[in-house]
Structures are given as structure tokens and as C-alpha cells.
Design an enzyme around this catalytic site. Structure first.
Site, PDB file in Angstrom:
ATOM      1  N   ARG A  49       7.824  40.097  87.604  1.00 38.42           N
ATOM      2  CA  ARG A  49       8.842  39.691  86.623  1.00 38.42           C
ATOM      3  C   ARG A  49      10.235  40.146  87.041  1.00 38.42           C
ATOM      4  O   ARG A  49      11.041  40.534  86.204  1.00 38.42           O
ATOM      5  CB  ARG A  49       8.521  40.239  85.233  1.00 38.42           C
ATOM      6  CG  ARG A  49       7.215  39.774  84.652  1.00 38.42           C
ATOM      7  CD  ARG A  49       7.400  38.391  83.996  1.00 38.42           C
ATOM      8  NE  ARG A  49       6.265  38.081  83.174  1.00 38.42           N
ATOM      9  CZ  ARG A  49       6.252  38.167  81.839  1.00 38.42           C
ATOM     10  NH1 ARG A  49       7.330  38.528  81.202  1.00 38.42           N
ATOM     11  NH2 ARG A  49       5.172  37.880  81.171  1.00 38.42           N
ATOM     12  N   ARG A  58      19.931  30.472  81.998  1.00 42.14           N
ATOM     13  CA  ARG A  58      18.895  29.943  81.093  1.00 42.14           C
ATOM     14  C   ARG A  58      19.451  29.380  79.783  1.00 42.14           C
ATOM     15  O   ARG A  58      18.705  28.770  79.013  1.00 42.14           O
ATOM     16  CB  ARG A  58      17.906  31.065  80.757  1.00 42.14           C
ATOM     17  CG  ARG A  58      16.690  31.196  81.651  1.00 42.14           C
ATOM     18  CD  ARG A  58      15.670  30.098  81.399  1.00 42.14           C
ATOM     19  NE  ARG A  58      15.451  29.822  80.003  1.00 42.14           N
ATOM     20  CZ  ARG A  58      14.655  30.514  79.210  1.00 42.14           C
ATOM     21  NH1 ARG A  58      13.946  31.493  79.684  1.00 42.14           N
ATOM     22  NH2 ARG A  58      14.535  30.200  77.934  1.00 42.14           N
ATOM     23  N   ARG A  88      14.871  38.401  81.835  1.00 41.18           N
ATOM     24  CA  ARG A  88      15.918  38.775  80.877  1.00 41.18           C
ATOM     25  C   ARG A  88      16.655  40.064  81.176  1.00 41.18           C
ATOM     26  O   ARG A  88      17.685  40.338  80.573  1.00 41.18           O
ATOM     27  CB  ARG A  88      15.319  38.838  79.477  1.00 41.18           C
ATOM     28  CG  ARG A  88      15.062  37.459  78.918  1.00 41.18           C
ATOM     29  CD  ARG A  88      14.188  37.513  77.723  1.00 41.18           C
ATOM     30  NE  ARG A  88      12.884  38.050  78.083  1.00 41.18           N
ATOM     31  CZ  ARG A  88      11.883  38.211  77.233  1.00 41.18           C
ATOM     32  NH1 ARG A  88      12.052  37.897  75.969  1.00 41.18           N
ATOM     33  NH2 ARG A  88      10.729  38.686  77.636  1.00 41.18           N
ATOM     34  N   TYR A  91      -5.452  33.176  76.338  1.00 45.59           N
ATOM     35  CA  TYR A  91      -4.367  32.499  75.606  1.00 45.59           C
ATOM     36  C   TYR A  91      -4.851  31.183  75.004  1.00 45.59           C
ATOM     37  O   TYR A  91      -4.477  30.826  73.882  1.00 45.59           O
ATOM     38  CB  TYR A  91      -3.164  32.245  76.522  1.00 45.59           C
ATOM     39  CG  TYR A  91      -2.352  33.493  76.800  1.00 45.59           C
ATOM     40  CD1 TYR A  91      -1.547  34.039  75.802  1.00 45.59           C
ATOM     41  CD2 TYR A  91      -2.387  34.128  78.030  1.00 45.59           C
ATOM     42  CE1 TYR A  91      -0.806  35.183  76.038  1.00 45.59           C
ATOM     43  CE2 TYR A  91      -1.655  35.275  78.273  1.00 45.59           C
ATOM     44  CZ  TYR A  91      -0.863  35.804  77.273  1.00 45.59           C
ATOM     45  OH  TYR A  91      -0.146  36.934  77.500  1.00 45.59           O
ATOM     46  N   ASP A 144       5.443  30.171  85.194  1.00 46.55           N
ATOM     47  CA  ASP A 144       4.691  30.933  84.199  1.00 46.55           C
ATOM     48  C   ASP A 144       3.223  30.563  84.324  1.00 46.55           C
ATOM     49  O   ASP A 144       2.895  29.471  84.796  1.00 46.55           O
ATOM     50  CB  ASP A 144       5.182  30.630  82.780  1.00 46.55           C
ATOM     51  CG  ASP A 144       4.653  31.674  81.801  1.00 46.55           C
ATOM     52  OD1 ASP A 144       5.251  32.764  81.697  1.00 46.55           O
ATOM     53  OD2 ASP A 144       3.600  31.432  81.173  1.00 46.55           O
TER      54      ASP A 144
HETATM   55  O1  CP3 Z   1       9.819  37.084  88.207  1.00 49.48           O
HETATM   56  C1  CP3 Z   1       8.609  36.790  88.124  1.00 49.48           C
HETATM   57  O2  CP3 Z   1       7.692  37.623  88.124  1.00 49.48           O
HETATM   58  C2  CP3 Z   1       8.226  35.320  88.145  1.00 49.48           C
HETATM   59  C3  CP3 Z   1       8.073  34.701  86.911  1.00 49.48           C
HETATM   60  C4  CP3 Z   1       6.935  34.986  85.919  1.00 49.48           C
HETATM   61  C5  CP3 Z   1       7.100  34.697  84.538  1.00 49.48           C
HETATM   62  N1  CP3 Z   1       5.900  34.856  83.921  1.00 49.48           N
HETATM   63  C6  CP3 Z   1       8.356  34.258  83.920  1.00 49.48           C
HETATM   64  C7  CP3 Z   1       8.546  34.497  82.467  1.00 49.48           C
HETATM   65  C8  CP3 Z   1       5.619  35.405  86.097  1.00 49.48           C
HETATM   66  C9  CP3 Z   1       4.930  35.888  87.363  1.00 49.48           C
HETATM   67  C10 CP3 Z   1       4.974  35.301  84.823  1.00 49.48           C
HETATM   68  C11 CP3 Z   1       3.547  35.586  84.614  1.00 49.48           C
HETATM   69  C12 CP3 Z   1       3.026  35.699  83.248  1.00 49.48           C
HETATM   70  N2  CP3 Z   1       3.342  34.959  82.132  1.00 49.48           N
HETATM   71  C13 CP3 Z   1       1.976  36.581  82.902  1.00 49.48           C
HETATM   72  C14 CP3 Z   1       1.274  37.507  83.856  1.00 49.48           C
HETATM   73  C15 CP3 Z   1       2.107  38.698  84.165  1.00 49.48           C
HETATM   74  C16 CP3 Z   1       2.123  39.749  83.133  1.00 49.48           C
HETATM   75  O3  CP3 Z   1       3.230  40.087  82.674  1.00 49.48           O
HETATM   76  O4  CP3 Z   1       1.061  40.286  82.809  1.00 49.48           O
HETATM   77  C17 CP3 Z   1       1.705  36.399  81.524  1.00 49.48           C
HETATM   78  C18 CP3 Z   1       0.684  37.159  80.710  1.00 49.48           C
HETATM   79  C19 CP3 Z   1       2.571  35.347  81.061  1.00 49.48           C
HETATM   80  C20 CP3 Z   1       2.637  34.741  79.697  1.00 49.48           C
HETATM   81  C21 CP3 Z   1       3.983  35.006  79.104  1.00 49.48           C
HETATM   82  N3  CP3 Z   1       5.117  34.290  79.418  1.00 49.48           N
HETATM   83  C22 CP3 Z   1       4.374  36.069  78.238  1.00 49.48           C
HETATM   84  C23 CP3 Z   1       3.436  37.106  77.647  1.00 49.48           C
HETATM   85  C24 CP3 Z   1       5.770  35.966  78.044  1.00 49.48           C
HETATM   86  C25 CP3 Z   1       6.686  36.907  77.284  1.00 49.48           C
HETATM   87  C26 CP3 Z   1       7.150  36.380  75.973  1.00 49.48           C
HETATM   88  C27 CP3 Z   1       8.328  37.198  75.439  1.00 49.48           C
HETATM   89  O5  CP3 Z   1       9.372  36.586  75.211  1.00 49.48           O
HETATM   90  O6  CP3 Z   1       8.171  38.424  75.258  1.00 49.48           O
HETATM   91  C28 CP3 Z   1       6.210  34.850  78.793  1.00 49.48           C
HETATM   92  C29 CP3 Z   1       7.586  34.374  78.932  1.00 49.48           C
HETATM   93  C30 CP3 Z   1       8.224  34.555  80.243  1.00 49.48           C
HETATM   94  N4  CP3 Z   1       7.634  34.290  81.455  1.00 49.48           N
HETATM   95  C31 CP3 Z   1       9.571  34.974  80.473  1.00 49.48           C
HETATM   96  C32 CP3 Z   1       9.775  34.923  81.867  1.00 49.48           C
HETATM   97  C33 CP3 Z   1      11.061  35.184  82.612  1.00 49.48           C
HETATM   98  C34 CP3 Z   1      10.579  35.322  79.379  1.00 49.48           C
HETATM   99  C35 CP3 Z   1      11.072  34.055  78.802  1.00 49.48           C
HETATM  100  C36 CP3 Z   1      12.503  34.117  78.331  1.00 49.48           C
HETATM  101  O7  CP3 Z   1      13.368  34.507  79.114  1.00 49.48           O
HETATM  102  O8  CP3 Z   1      12.690  33.738  77.188  1.00 49.48           O
END
Ligand code: CP3
Length: 356
Positions: free
Chosen positions: A35, A48, A39, A159, A84
Site C-alpha cells: 500500500r 484521486r 492516502r 468479502y 485492488d
Molecule cells: O500501493 C499498493 O499496495 C497497491 C495498491 C493496493 C490497493 N489495495 C489500493 C487501495 C493493494 C495491493 C490493495 C490490496 C487490498 N485491497 C487488500 C490486500 C492488502 C491488505 O491490506 O491486506 C485488501 C484486503 C483490499 C480491499 C480494500 N480496498 C480495503 C480493505 C480498502 C480500505 C478501505 C478504506 O477506505 O479504509 C480498500 C481501498 C483501497 N485499496 C485504497 C487503496 C489506495 C484506499 C482507497 C481510497 O483512497 O479511498
């Protein structure tokens, strides 16, 4: 794999990341952050603005830019594709959104045999925006390896079944135990989607892959072996046929580490539940490790950060090779300067001599 694939170029093949994946000790220890795009970066928040999470993933120019931002800022040893784990489901036609501050939310949770039978097929054509985004990244970043990724079958299925983020996944466990055949069908569906998503990323230019099984640590070893390892193994073996290194990551997985490695991983990602020297011992000293700076120190004093990085480098020195990362994804309130400092520390540290 096409002849002009980036992993055939000297810069990528000899990169610190790919050397470590092969079990070598490169001159400097590689570091990247799960990640790393997101943000915590002001440039991410600016880029974004006005776009939903999934829209940003499906806009090739924007997804490429967001992938490159942390590489420019930190000088990390790998880019991770900005996408994602829910993106391939969206591309298949599943009604899913990512709600800010919540996470993935499904319009129709998948809970019965009929729901599973009705899941759509992911076509190769639907993956076009993924290939385009990856092509843009590898063109702009010819010397830094790009890691492709997918969510592992268990974590993605959790999920799908729960319908929205849930800390303990009760309905997922219920389906697994009450209807193991339906569960198996669901995991097979996710595995096929994962293989298509990962193959597209690799064929378009990703040089390594990571399978995120973020929530699998909540399972017992027996449940993992019976109900999850076959599907994860199928994904990892399919990627092995393409010849890219496979990193396998979960949190709280000390009791599953050997089984996750044996599913077909080349590198094991380690969470916060055990030190890297303990992980190395469990794995018999023959598996490169990735990890595992505790997220809690990121908000602490500079001295605490320095001490944590030094401890992780020392413990990682026991393994055949070590890729430094956090124990889980970058928290959104992280100060980017702390991550920049960690990269400098790791790159400045003398590389450990190969373990044993
Ligand atoms: O930089 C990186 O690592 C690449 C991008 C990446 C994202 N999600 C972007 C993202 C990666 C590798 C993921 C994987 C992901 N997504 C996982 C596995 C990794 C982990 O953290 O265990 C999981 C469980 C998800 C599902 C998911 N997507 C969640 C739980 C969330 C968070 C929701 C929140 O707002 O708290 C997301 C959203 C997400 N995925 C964001 C990003 C940059 C945030 C979205 C935003 O900016 O609004």
C-alpha cells in the site's frame, strides 16, 4: 512470456528485488511497502480527486501515475501495481464498490449454491485496462521491477460471502464448514479469476507477483490445508509456469507459514506475529523472507523507527535472502517522510552475508 518482457532485461533481472526472490544477497537489501500508493501521499489525494476508487483503477493513465508516485518519492526497489483485490471481480461483472473508509461492499453477497453458480466469467477482453496501465508503467519505469498482485481465494471469498468488511468473517466460516462443496466451487471460481488477472499483469510486463491472503491467519492449520491450500496452490502453480517469482503474504500466519510456502511460494511475506529469524527457522532456512516492520512504530519517535529497522534487518539476516517491507499495508495517517527515512536506512545498511 514474450521475448521483450521486462524480466529479460538486465536491469530488471539483476535488480535487488528479483535477486532476493531467487535467494541471493544483492549488494543492497531491497525495500518496498505494501500500500505504498495511497492516502498517506498528498500527490495521491490530489490525483484521486473526483474519482471513485474503482474508477481510478480502471483508468490506465491514472492507475499508471498512481503506481509511479511512490517510486519517484521514495526510491523503493519495486513498484506495486495500483489496483485492488476487488478489481477483477468488478471486471467480471460483479456489483462491487469500494466505499471510502469502509472497504469493499457488494450489492448481492454470495452465500448459496445458486449465488455461486450465477457468478459471471472474467473474459480476457475485460482485462484490457489492466494491460494498458501495466504497459504504461513499464515503459516509464524500465529499470524498476513491477509487482503484480491479486487477493488470494480465501480473502477474496471472505468479502464475497460477507458482503462488506467484517472482522471475524462468521458467514465465511459457516459456508466452509456447512457446505464444503459449495465452498470449494466458490474458491475455484476465485482462483480462475485470480489466474486471469495475474497472467494479464505478468504478460503485460509485471516481473513478480504477490498473492495477498490478508485474513487467512484466522484459520486453523487443518482448515487451511483442507479448504484453502488447494485453491491458492492452483493460482501459485499457474503463475510458476510463467516463470515469475511468487510472494505469498498473510497476517497472523505463523502457524500456516510452512503450508503457505508449500502451496507454491518462492518468497514468504511475514506479518507482525513473529520475528523473521523465527519464521526462517520454521521454514527450514531455505525460503527468502519479506517483512516485517511493525506498523505501530511508524507513528513513534525517530529512535523507535531506527531501532525497529535495525532489528528487522538483523532478524532478516538469518534468512537466505530478505526483502524489507512493513508487517502489513501503510496506514493512511503515515508521515511519508518516515517511509523515506526507512528506505534510506535500509539502503545505507551493509547487506547481510548470506544466512545458511
Ligand atoms: O500501493 C499498493 O499496495 C497497491 C495498491 C493496493 C490497493 N489495495 C489500493 C487501495 C493493494 C495491493 C490493495 C490490496 C487490498 N485491497 C487488500 C490486500 C492488502 C491488505 O491490506 O491486506 C485488501 C484486503 C483490499 C480491499 C480494500 N480496498 C480495503 C480493505 C480498502 C480500505 C478501505 C478504506 O477506505 O479504509 C480498500 C481501498 C483501497 N485499496 C485504497 C487503496 C489506495 C484506499 C482507497 C481510497 O483512497 O479511498
Amino acid at each position: 512470456m514474450p521475448a521483450d518482457h521486462p524480466s529479460h532485461s538486465g536491469a530488471i533481472a539483476d535488480s535487488a528485488l528479483l535477486s532476493a526472490c531467487r535467494g541471493e544477497r544483492p549488494a543492497r537489501t531491497p525495500v518496498w511497502f505494501m500500500r505504498q500508493a495511497g492516502r498517506s501521499l498528498p500527490e495521491y489525494r490530489a490525483a484521486r480527486e473526483g474519482t471513485t476508487m474503482l474508477e481510478s483503477c480502471l483508468d490506465p493513465a491514472l492507475a499508471a501515475e498512481l503506481t509511479l508516485q511512490p517510486v519517484r518519492r521514495y526510491g523503493v526497489d519495486a513498484a506495486i501495481f495500483y489496483s485492488d483485490i476487488m478489481v477483477p471481480l468488478k471486471l467480471a461483472g460483479v456489483d462491487v464498490e469500494i466505499e471510502p473508509g469502509v472497504g469493499p461492499v457488494l450489492a448481492h453477497p454470495v452465500r448459496s449454491r445458486d449465488d455461486i453458480a450465477a457468478l459471471p466469467t472474467l473474459t480476457d477482453e475485460a482485462l484490457t485496462p489492466i494491460r494498458e496501465a501495466i504497459g504504461r508503467v513499464t515503459t516509464q519505469l524500465p529499470d524498476v521491477p513491477l509487482i503484480g498482485f491479486a487477493g488470494a481465494p480465501f480473502t477474496v471469498a471472505s468479502y464475497l460471502v460477507e458482503g462488506r468488511p467484517n472482522r471475524t468473517h462468521p458467514r465465511t466460516h459457516e459456508l466452509m464448514h456447512d457446505d464444503p462443496q459449495a465452498w470449494e466451487a466458490l474458491l475455484e471460481w476465485v482462483a480462475e479469476v485470480d489466474i486471469a488477472f495475474l497472467r494479464a499483469q505478468v504478460l503485460a510486463g509485471a516481473s513478480a507477483v504477490q498473492l495477498f491472503d490478508s485474513w487467512v491467519g484466522e484459520l486453523s492449520l487443518v482448515d487451511y490445508l483442507v479448504h484453502v491450500q488447494p485453491a491458492s496452490g492452483r493460482v501459485l502453480r499457474a503463475l510458476g509456469e510463467l516463470g515469475v517469482p511468487r510472494i505469498h503474504f498473510g497476517t497472523g500466519t505463523g502457524h500456516l507459514l510452512v503450508a503457505m510456502r508449500d502451496a507454491g511460494a518462492d518468497v514468504m511475506g511475514v506479518g507482525a506475529d513473529l520475528t523473521l529469524d523465527a519464521a526462517n527457522e520454521l521454514l527450514g532456512g531455505r525460503t527468502p523472507l519479506q517483512g516485517n516492520i511493525d506498523l505501530a512504530v511508524l507513528a513513534g519517535s525517530p529512535e523507535a523507527v531506527d531501532a525497529a529497522v535495525a532489528a528487522v534487518l538483523t532478524a532478516g539476516g538469518a534468512a537466505p535472502a530478505h526483502i524489507v517491507n512493513l508487517a502489513h499495508g501503510v496506514p493512511k495517517d503515515t508521515d511519508p517522510d518516515v517511509l523515506a527515512h526507512i528506505v534510506d536506512l535500509v539502503h545505507g545498511a551493509p547487506a547481510a552475508v548470506k544466512g545458511h
